[in-house]
Scaffold this motif. Structure first.
Motif, short mmCIF file in Angstrom:
data_model
loop_
_atom_site.label_atom_id
_atom_site.label_comp_id
_atom_site.label_asym_id
_atom_site.label_seq_id
_atom_site.Cartn_x
_atom_site.Cartn_y
_atom_site.Cartn_z
N ASP A 84 -46.49 20.32 -2.05
CA ASP A 84 -47.22 21.54 -1.71
C ASP A 84 -48.64 21.54 -2.30
OD1 ASP A 84 -47.04 23.86 -0.23
OD2 ASP A 84 -46.56 25.10 -1.98
N ASN A 85 -48.77 20.98 -3.49
CA ASN A 85 -50.07 21.01 -4.19
C ASN A 85 -50.95 19.84 -3.80
OD1 ASN A 85 -49.28 23.30 -5.57
ND2 ASN A 85 -48.32 22.12 -7.24
N ASN A 86 -50.50 18.98 -2.89
CA ASN A 86 -51.29 17.76 -2.61
C ASN A 86 -51.48 17.54 -1.12
OD1 ASN A 86 -51.88 16.25 -5.29
ND2 ASN A 86 -49.77 16.97 -5.49
N GLY A 87 -51.63 18.63 -0.37
CA GLY A 87 -52.06 18.50 1.03
C GLY A 87 -50.93 18.42 2.04
N TRP A 88 -49.70 18.70 1.60
CA TRP A 88 -48.56 18.65 2.52
C TRP A 88 -48.03 20.05 2.79
CZ3 TRP A 88 -47.10 14.11 4.82
CH2 TRP A 88 -47.63 12.95 4.28
N ASP A 89 -47.56 20.28 4.02
CA ASP A 89 -46.98 21.57 4.39
C ASP A 89 -45.67 21.38 5.12
OD1 ASP A 89 -48.87 23.90 3.82
OD2 ASP A 89 -50.24 22.43 4.75
N ARG A 90 -44.77 22.32 4.83
CA ARG A 90 -43.51 22.32 5.58
C ARG A 90 -43.75 23.11 6.87
NH1 ARG A 90 -39.08 24.04 1.19
NH2 ARG A 90 -40.83 25.30 0.47
N VAL A 106 -38.37 14.07 3.41
CA VAL A 106 -38.12 13.61 2.03
C VAL A 106 -36.69 13.90 1.61
CG1 VAL A 106 -40.52 13.90 1.29
CG2 VAL A 106 -38.90 15.82 1.06
N ARG A 107 -36.26 13.14 0.61
CA ARG A 107 -34.97 13.42 -0.03
C ARG A 107 -35.12 14.54 -1.04
NH1 ARG A 107 -31.89 7.99 -1.95
NH2 ARG A 107 -31.77 6.93 0.07
N ASN A 108 -34.01 15.10 -1.44
CA ASN A 108 -33.98 16.20 -2.43
C ASN A 108 -34.95 17.30 -2.03
OD1 ASN A 108 -32.15 14.71 -4.02
ND2 ASN A 108 -33.87 13.55 -4.89
N ALA A 109 -34.91 17.67 -0.76
CA ALA A 109 -35.93 18.54 -0.19
C ALA A 109 -35.92 19.93 -0.79
CB ALA A 109 -35.73 18.64 1.32
N ARG A 110 -34.84 20.35 -1.46
CA ARG A 110 -34.79 21.70 -2.01
C ARG A 110 -35.12 21.72 -3.50
NH1 ARG A 110 -31.26 21.86 2.25
NH2 ARG A 110 -31.48 23.69 3.62
N ASN A 111 -35.43 20.53 -4.03
CA ASN A 111 -35.77 20.42 -5.45
C ASN A 111 -37.17 21.01 -5.69
OD1 ASN A 111 -37.27 18.81 -7.64
ND2 ASN A 111 -35.10 18.48 -8.13
N GLU A 112 -37.31 21.90 -6.69
CA GLU A 112 -38.58 22.59 -6.95
C GLU A 112 -39.70 21.62 -7.25
OE1 GLU A 112 -39.83 25.72 -6.89
OE2 GLU A 112 -37.98 26.22 -5.81
N GLU A 113 -39.41 20.58 -8.07
CA GLU A 113 -40.46 19.61 -8.44
C GLU A 113 -40.96 18.84 -7.22
OE1 GLU A 113 -39.35 18.38 -13.00
OE2 GLU A 113 -37.92 17.90 -11.40
N ILE A 130 -40.89 20.00 -4.10
CA ILE A 130 -41.66 20.95 -3.30
C ILE A 130 -43.07 21.15 -3.89
CG2 ILE A 130 -41.77 23.37 -2.55
CD1 ILE A 130 -38.64 23.27 -2.46
N ASN A 131 -43.13 21.35 -5.20
CA ASN A 131 -44.43 21.59 -5.85
C ASN A 131 -45.35 20.39 -5.68
OD1 ASN A 131 -43.81 24.16 -6.66
ND2 ASN A 131 -42.97 23.50 -8.66
#
Ligand SMILES: [Zn+2]
Length: 396
Positions: free
Chosen positions: A162-168, A149-156, A158-159
C-alpha cells in the motif's frame, strides 16, 4: 354307349402373391462417426493447473543489506512493476527484521493472453479451483502490471504494498490482487482493459466465438446421447425385422412357384378339356351319321369305331373330373396361403414403415451432429485467430 357330355369346367388363372420389401435398402448407421467428445481444447481447457509457486525457504536473518526480491514470478513483471515491487519488498524486509520469512511472495504475476483464456474458460466451465478471471487482453496481469500475493490478509504485507505504489483494485472479492495504479503503463493498460471489455471488442468477439462453441458442444453431446440411446433400441428391432422380411420373401417365393406350377397344370388341363370336348362333338356327329345310315358293313364298322372311341372318352371324362377336383383343392389351399401372406405383409409393412422413419430420423440426427462438429471447429478456429490478434496487441 355314350349318353351325356361330362361337365368339365375350364379353370381361370391363379394370381401370385406380391410383397413390399424387394426394393428396400437397408439403413446403415456407422457408429464410428459418432465420437462422444468434441475437442474444445485448442488452448487447453483441460490443462488447467492450479496456480502454484515454490515455497521460498530462506535464511537471510543475518543479512544486513536488503538482498533484492526473492520470489517466483518476479522476473516476468514489467520493469516498472519490478521497481515498485522491489520497493515494497524492501519495506517488508525491513519490517520483518528477525523473522524467518522476510520476502513478499508473488503467487501469480504476468500471464499470457493464452493463459488468461485458460483461466477464463476454466471459470466459465465451473471447474473446481478457478478464481474469477477477466477476458483475455483485459486483465492487468496480461500487461505484467498486476500481482497476486500470498498472505494477502497479513497487515505487514498490505502496508508494504500500500505504501509503495500498489493498490488493491478488486475488493473485497480478491484481496490478493494488487496493481501498480498511477503509473503511465498502468494508465495505458487500464485504457486497453476498458476497450477490451466494451461490447464488440476483439476480446468480446473471442468470448462470443468461444461461448458459441461451448453451447454447440453441449447441444452436440446431448444429441449424441439421444442418438446413441435411440440407436440402441432401433438397431436390434431393425435387424430382427430384416431377418423376418428375408424369411417372408422366401415363403412368398415358394408360394409363387407353387402358383406357377398350378397355372401350368391348369393350362395343360384346359387343353386336355378342349381336346376332350372336340372328341365328344366328333362322336355326336358320328352317332348322328350312324343313325341315318341303312344297315351295312360300313355302318357296322362305324358302330364299332364309335363304341371304342366313346368308351375312351368316358374314361377321359372321368380322369378330367378327377384332375379338376385336384386342381380346385390345390387352388383353395393356395388362396388360403395367399391370404395369410397378405396379412403377414400388412404386419411387416406397418413395422417396416415405423422403423424406417425412425432410421431416417436417426440419419438426420447424425447429420445434425456432424454439422455441429463442423460449426464448433469453425468457432474454435475463429476464436484461436482472435486470441492471436489479442496477443499481438497486448504482448507486442
Ligand atoms: Zn490477480
Amino acid at each position: 354307349m355314350l349318353t351325356a357330355k361330362p361337365e368339365i369346367n375350364s379353370l381361370g388363372p391363379l394370381a401370385k402373391s406380391s410383397y413390399l420389401f424387394s426394393r428396400v435398402e437397408k439403413l446403415k448407421i456407422s457408429e464410428e462417426d459418432i465420437i462422444k467428445s468434441c475437442t474444445l481444447t485448442s488452448y487447453g481447457i483441460n490443462s488447467y493447473r492450479k496456480l502454484t509457486s515454490k515455497d521460498a525457504s530462506l535464511s537471510e536473518d543475518e543479512l544486513l543489506e536488503y538482498p533484492g526480491p526473492n520470489t517466483p514470478n518476479f522476473d516476468d513483471l514489467h520493469p516498472t512493476a519490478q521497481t515498485l515491487f522491489r520497493q515494497a519488498d524492501e519495506a517488508y524486509w525491513n519490517a520483518r527484521a528477525g523473522s524467518r520469512q522476510r520476502h513478499l511472495q508473488i503467487e501469480s504475476g504476468f500471464r499470457t493472453v493464452y493463459r488468461q483464456a485458460e483461466l477464463f474458460i476454466c471459470r466459465q466451465l465451473g471447474e473446481p479451483g478457478c478464481n474469477p478471471a477477466d477476458i483475455p487482453g483485459a486483465s492487468i496481469h496480461n500487461s505484467a502490471l498486476a500481482i497476486d500475493v500470498r498472505n494477502a490478509r497479513n497487515e505487514e504485507v498490505i502496508n508494504a504494498l500500500d505504501n509503495n505504489g500498489w493498490d488493491r483494485t478488486v475488493m473485497p472479492g480478491e484481496p490478493w490482487h494488487w496493481e501498480c495504479v498511477g503509473t503511465a503503463e498502468h494508465t495505458a493498460a487500464a485504457r486497453r482493459r476498458q476497450e477490451m471489455r466494451a461490447p464488440g471488442s476483439i476480446a468480446r468477439q473471442w468470448q462470443s466465438q468461444w461461448t458459441s462453441a461451448r453451447r454447440k458442444n453441449d447441444q452436440r453431446n446431448s444429441k449424441i446421447d439421444d442418438f446413441n440411446l435411440r440407436l440402441e433400441i432401433w438397431q436390434p428391432e431393425w435387424d430382427q425385422l430384416t431377418r423376418e422380411i428375408e424369411d417372408f420373401e422366401r415363403v412368398v417365393e415358394q408360394h409363387n412357384s407353387r402358383v406357377d406350377q398350378w397355372n401350368r397344370d391348369r393350362d395343360a388341363f384346359n387343353q386336355r378339356v378342349n381336346r376332350y370336348n372336340t372328341e365328344v362333338e366328333a362322336l355326336q356327329a358320328l352317332r348322328e351319321r350312324i343313325e341315318e345310315m341303312e344297315p351295312s358293313e360300313e355302318r357296322n364298322r362305324l358302330i364299332e369305331e364309335y363304341n371304342r372311341r366313346a368308351e375312351a372318352a368316358v374314361a377321359e371324362g372321368e380322369e378330367l373330373s378327377r384332375q379338376e377336383g385336384d386342381l380346385i383343392a390345390r387352388q383353395s389351399q393356395l388362396t388360403r396361403e395367399g391370404e395369410d401372406i397378405s396379412r403377414r405383409n400388412a404386419d411387416l409393412e406397418r413395422r417396416f414403415n415405423r422403423l424406417n422413419s425412425e432410421g431416417e430420423a436417426l440419419l438426420r440426427l447424425r447429420d445434425e451432429i456432424e454439422t455441429l462438429r463442423q460449426e464448433i471447429e469453425s468457432h474454435l478456429e475463429r476464436a484461436s485467430r482472435l486470441l492471436d490478434e489479442i496477443a499481438q496487441l497486448v504482448h507486442p
